[in-house]
Enzyme design. Structure first.
Site, PDB file in Angstrom:
ATOM      1  N   LYS A   1      -4.835   2.161  -2.138  1.00 38.73           N
ATOM      2  CA  LYS A   1      -3.608   2.606  -1.578  1.00 38.73           C
ATOM      3  C   LYS A   1      -2.356   1.911  -2.197  1.00 38.73           C
ATOM      4  CE  LYS A   1      -1.717   0.871   1.210  1.00 38.73           C
ATOM      5  NZ  LYS A   1      -2.069   0.539   2.613  1.00 38.73           N
TER       6      LYS A   1
ATOM      7  N   GLU B   1       1.387   6.702   5.270  1.00 37.34           N
ATOM      8  CA  GLU B   1       1.218   6.222   3.904  1.00 37.34           C
ATOM      9  C   GLU B   1       0.865   7.020   2.909  1.00 37.34           C
ATOM     10  OE1 GLU B   1       0.495   1.356   4.758  1.00 37.34           O
ATOM     11  OE2 GLU B   1      -1.306   2.615   4.170  1.00 37.34           O
TER      12      GLU B   1
ATOM     13  N   ARG C   1       1.023  14.460  17.054  1.00 38.23           N
ATOM     14  CA  ARG C   1       0.971  14.871  18.394  1.00 38.23           C
ATOM     15  C   ARG C   1       1.916  14.415  19.305  1.00 38.23           C
ATOM     16  NH1 ARG C   1      -4.899  12.362  20.648  1.00 38.23           N
ATOM     17  NH2 ARG C   1      -4.599  10.265  20.049  1.00 38.23           N
TER      18      ARG C   1
ATOM     19  N   ALA D   1       2.613  -4.379   7.981  1.00 35.88           N
ATOM     20  CA  ALA D   1       3.573  -3.477   7.157  1.00 35.88           C
ATOM     21  C   ALA D   1       2.823  -1.986   6.927  1.00 35.88           C
ATOM     22  CB  ALA D   1       3.838  -4.115   5.756  1.00 35.88           C
TER      23      ALA D   1
ATOM     24  N   HIS E   1      22.516 -14.526  -1.999  1.00 30.23           N
ATOM     25  CA  HIS E   1      23.440 -13.185  -2.082  1.00 30.23           C
ATOM     26  C   HIS E   1      23.441 -12.923  -3.469  1.00 30.23           C
ATOM     27  CE1 HIS E   1      26.815 -10.814  -1.104  1.00 30.23           C
ATOM     28  NE2 HIS E   1      27.451 -11.503  -2.228  1.00 30.23           N
TER      29      HIS E   1
HETATM   30  P1  NDP Z   1      -4.091   4.855  13.452  1.00 32.68           P
HETATM   31  O1  NDP Z   1      -4.773   4.284  14.747  1.00 32.68           O
HETATM   32  O2  NDP Z   1      -3.055   3.889  13.020  1.00 32.68           O
HETATM   33  O3  NDP Z   1      -3.425   6.271  13.657  1.00 32.68           O
HETATM   34  C1  NDP Z   1      -4.167   7.290  14.107  1.00 32.68           C
HETATM   35  C2  NDP Z   1      -3.156   8.474  14.494  1.00 32.68           C
HETATM   36  O4  NDP Z   1      -3.894   9.610  14.563  1.00 32.68           O
HETATM   37  C3  NDP Z   1      -2.234   8.252  15.280  1.00 32.68           C
HETATM   38  O5  NDP Z   1      -1.116   8.725  14.965  1.00 32.68           O
HETATM   39  C4  NDP Z   1      -3.047   9.053  16.503  1.00 32.68           C
HETATM   40  O6  NDP Z   1      -2.098   9.558  17.411  1.00 32.68           O
HETATM   41  C5  NDP Z   1      -3.486   9.961  15.737  1.00 32.68           C
HETATM   42  N1  NDP Z   1      -4.699  10.603  16.424  1.00 32.68           N
HETATM   43  C6  NDP Z   1      -5.759  10.229  16.823  1.00 32.68           C
HETATM   44  N2  NDP Z   1      -6.751  11.223  17.513  1.00 32.68           N
HETATM   45  C7  NDP Z   1      -6.094  12.306  17.140  1.00 32.68           C
HETATM   46  C8  NDP Z   1      -6.487  13.747  17.817  1.00 32.68           C
HETATM   47  N3  NDP Z   1      -7.447  13.928  18.231  1.00 32.68           N
HETATM   48  N4  NDP Z   1      -5.482  14.426  17.554  1.00 32.68           N
HETATM   49  C9  NDP Z   1      -4.141  14.199  17.125  1.00 32.68           C
HETATM   50  N5  NDP Z   1      -3.914  12.979  16.532  1.00 32.68           N
HETATM   51  C10 NDP Z   1      -4.983  12.168  16.700  1.00 32.68           C
HETATM   52  O7  NDP Z   1      -5.099   5.046  12.595  1.00 32.68           O
HETATM   53  P2  NDP Z   1      -5.119   5.073  10.803  1.00 32.68           P
HETATM   54  O8  NDP Z   1      -6.413   5.965  10.670  1.00 32.68           O
HETATM   55  O9  NDP Z   1      -3.987   5.674  10.382  1.00 32.68           O
HETATM   56  O10 NDP Z   1      -5.565   3.586  10.463  1.00 32.68           O
HETATM   57  C11 NDP Z   1      -6.442   2.779  10.923  1.00 32.68           C
HETATM   58  C12 NDP Z   1      -6.260   1.480  10.947  1.00 32.68           C
HETATM   59  O11 NDP Z   1      -6.336   0.758   9.682  1.00 32.68           O
HETATM   60  C13 NDP Z   1      -4.786   1.040  11.490  1.00 32.68           C
HETATM   61  O12 NDP Z   1      -4.674   1.103  12.807  1.00 32.68           O
HETATM   62  C14 NDP Z   1      -4.645  -0.366  10.790  1.00 32.68           C
HETATM   63  O13 NDP Z   1      -4.999  -1.077  11.778  1.00 32.68           O
HETATM   64  C15 NDP Z   1      -5.445  -0.025   9.622  1.00 32.68           C
HETATM   65  N6  NDP Z   1      -4.524   0.284   8.387  1.00 32.68           N
HETATM   66  C16 NDP Z   1      -3.620  -0.682   8.038  1.00 32.68           C
HETATM   67  C17 NDP Z   1      -2.601  -0.612   6.868  1.00 32.68           C
HETATM   68  C18 NDP Z   1      -1.818  -1.346   6.458  1.00 32.68           C
HETATM   69  O14 NDP Z   1      -1.686  -2.806   7.084  1.00 32.68           O
HETATM   70  N7  NDP Z   1      -0.765  -1.154   5.772  1.00 32.68           N
HETATM   71  C19 NDP Z   1      -2.732   0.632   6.082  1.00 32.68           C
HETATM   72  C20 NDP Z   1      -3.858   1.551   6.604  1.00 32.68           C
HETATM   73  C21 NDP Z   1      -4.810   1.282   7.846  1.00 32.68           C
HETATM   74  P3  NDP Z   1      -1.427   8.912  18.662  1.00 32.68           P
HETATM   75  O15 NDP Z   1      -0.705   7.762  18.028  1.00 32.68           O
HETATM   76  O16 NDP Z   1      -0.868   9.793  19.424  1.00 32.68           O
HETATM   77  O17 NDP Z   1      -2.832   8.412  19.286  1.00 32.68           O
END
Ligand code: NDP
Length: 446
Positions: free
Chosen positions: A50, A180, A197, A338, A435
């Site tokens: 990524k 991302e 959502r 991050a 700076h």
């Molecule tokens: P996240 O938990 O970060 O985000 C999931 C997203 O999906 C949220 O916006 C959530 O909405 C939405 N969502 C979940 N279910 C539904 C649904 N049924 N309908 C609509 N929207 C929905 O998960 P990711 O998959 O993005 O990443 C997983 C994990 O991986 C992260 O939590 C992180 O810990 C890790 N990660 C870390 C990274 C980094 O450090 N840079 C990079 C990538 C992953 P809502 O917020 O409203 O619940």
């Protein structure tokens, strides 16, 4: 009873490998099982590929910015297949490095799916082995909600092998992965619609940060739609994404589901042990111990923060405690993280809302600055950086530091050390800046 191994680790991702190597350094006999490529999600389908794609995506804007500094370039051309091949080549190189790390540590590798036959016995690759302690570090997989047609959407796992760059892409979800990839694909020229959502992306982050990065993403061309996904279906022009408010979006063959991740516990044989599972994740105590006293778990398969360095830290803490004579518990305060969007987001400590909830509004002071970094002056671009400090009035301690802007991850990593060590606002003020830099703005907040 004599066991084949002192420690058997299931899963060769960053958490599993770190544990195995650290334990082996202490002189115990260790094995690791992995059915896939070495390195886990982080190396093969996550952080590393990524981040390489993030770098690839930023060249177009660098070329545009360079014009302000007197450079002219022939119109550039981006080749998706070349990028994918280069990224996967690097991943293969890293798989090899993981292999040599295991070899050097004299950790035995079993290539196959491991299944617990009982609390000391593992069936793997057609063999049965026993171990005094077992560490489960199997990570997670993307979760897909039960929505009609959801299987038409790819997940972040498949993005790294897409043969062609999609012209249009719908991204479902406003979390780390969704944001991302929205930024990466948008910057590479894909027409991106991101469906969220809630009002803002990145739930859990500081509200100012969420607004700032979302506005920047929209300014950069990402269409962010607040709606609920109802179904996906095939359409003669690709895929049709049906939304609750009776709207729909037509997209190419793909819609990326980035709706969270779930532990990969299927066929692990947990039912043959007393290991407890809650909400799909292994239940552990502060010492990574499950309800089965000789079985431990670290990383994304447990119900804790899902970040690679957290899994590594949990694993090393386990090994130090059990084999290094240093009983310790991993500190979970002030874990920085991050999001590699463009602009980047990085954070450590409490958000403004969390600090207010914990200490009360009068007990905290918020410092904020928003400015155009010097880099963007000559290209005359309105790219902004936002920095924010949350300070506890009585003790002057920094409770949280948040940033949106170039190099946010690199800058906040340094700030996180200070915050972890209990830095005060006066300490920041007394630090001499470098700076000219963006980072120095953290030291002059008034
Ligand atoms: P996240 O938990 O970060 O985000 C999931 C997203 O999906 C949220 O916006 C959530 O909405 C939405 N969502 C979940 N279910 C539904 C649904 N049924 N309908 C609509 N929207 C929905 O998960 P990711 O998959 O993005 O990443 C997983 C994990 O991986 C992260 O939590 C992180 O810990 C890790 N990660 C870390 C990274 C980094 O450090 N840079 C990079 C990538 C992953 P809502 O917020 O409203 O619940």
């Amino acid at each position: 009873m004599a066991y084949d191994f002192d420690l058997f680790v299931i899963g060769a991702g960053p958490g599993g490998i770190a544990t195995a190597r650290r334990a082996a350094q202490y002189g115990v006999k260790v094995a690791v099982a992995e059915f896939d490529r070495l390195g886990g999600t982080s190396v093969n389908r996550g952080c590393i590929p990524k981040k390489l794609m993030v770098y690839a995506s930023r060249f177009a804007s660098h070329v545009q910015e360079a014009a302000g500094y007197g450079w002219t370039f022939e119109p550039g051309k981006f080749d998706w297949a070349t990028m994918i091949e280069a990224v996967n080549h690097e991943v293969t190189r890293l798989n090899g490095i993981y292999q040599s790390m295991i070899d050097q540590a004299e950790v035995a590798l079993y290539q196959g799916h491991a299944r617990l036959a009982d609390f000391h016995t593992i069936d793997v690759a057609g063999q049965t082995v026993t171990a005094e302690k077992i560490l489960i570090a199997v990570g997670g997989t993307p979760s897909k909600p039960n929505i009609p047609g959801i299987d038409l959407a790819i997940t972040s796992d498949q993005i790294f092998s897409l043969p062609q760059q999609p012209k249009r892409m719908v991204i479902l979800g406003g979390g780390y992965i969704g944001c991302e990839f929205a930024c990466v694909l948008n910057a590479l020229g894909t027409e991106v619609t991101q469906i969220i959502r809630r009002d803002n992306i990145l739930r859990g982050f500081d509200q100012d940060i969420r607004t700032e990065v979302q506005d920047a993403m929209i300014r950069h061309g990402i269409r962010i739609v607040q709606d609920e996904l109802v179904s996906l279906e095939k359409h003669d022009q690709g895929l049709r994404v049906n939304l609750k408010n009776n709207t729909m979006v037509l997209t190419d063959v793909v819609g990326l589901a980035a709706l969270g991740r779930k532990p990969r516990l299927d066929h692990l044989g947990l039912e043959n042990t007393r290991v407890e599972v809650e909400n799909g994740a292994i239940v552990v105590d502060a010492h990574n111990q499950t309800a089965e006293s000789n079985i431990y778990a670290v990383g994304d398969c447990t119900n804790r923060i899902k970040l690679t360095p957290v899994a590594i830290n949990e694993g090393c803490t386990f090994a130090d405690t059990h084999y290094g004579g240093e009983r310790r518990v991993m500190s979970r305060d002030n874990i920085p993280s991050a999001v590699f969007t463009t602009p980047e987001v990085a954070t450590v400590g409490l958000t403004e809302t969390q600090a207010m909830e914990k200490y009360g509004e009068a007990a905290i002071k918020v410092y904020r600055t928003r400015f155009r970094p010097i880099y963007y002056t000559l290209p005359q671009l309105e790219e902004k950086t936002l920095m924010k400090l949350i300070v506890h009035v009585q003790t002057d301690k920094i409770l949280g530091a948040h940033m949106v802007g170039d190099s946010a991850a690199e800058i906040i990593q340094g700030v996180a050390i200070a915050v972890k060590m209990g830095a005060t606002k006066a300490g920041f003020d007394a630090t001499v800046g470098i700076h000219p830099s963006s980072a120095e703005e953290f030291l002059t907040l008034r």
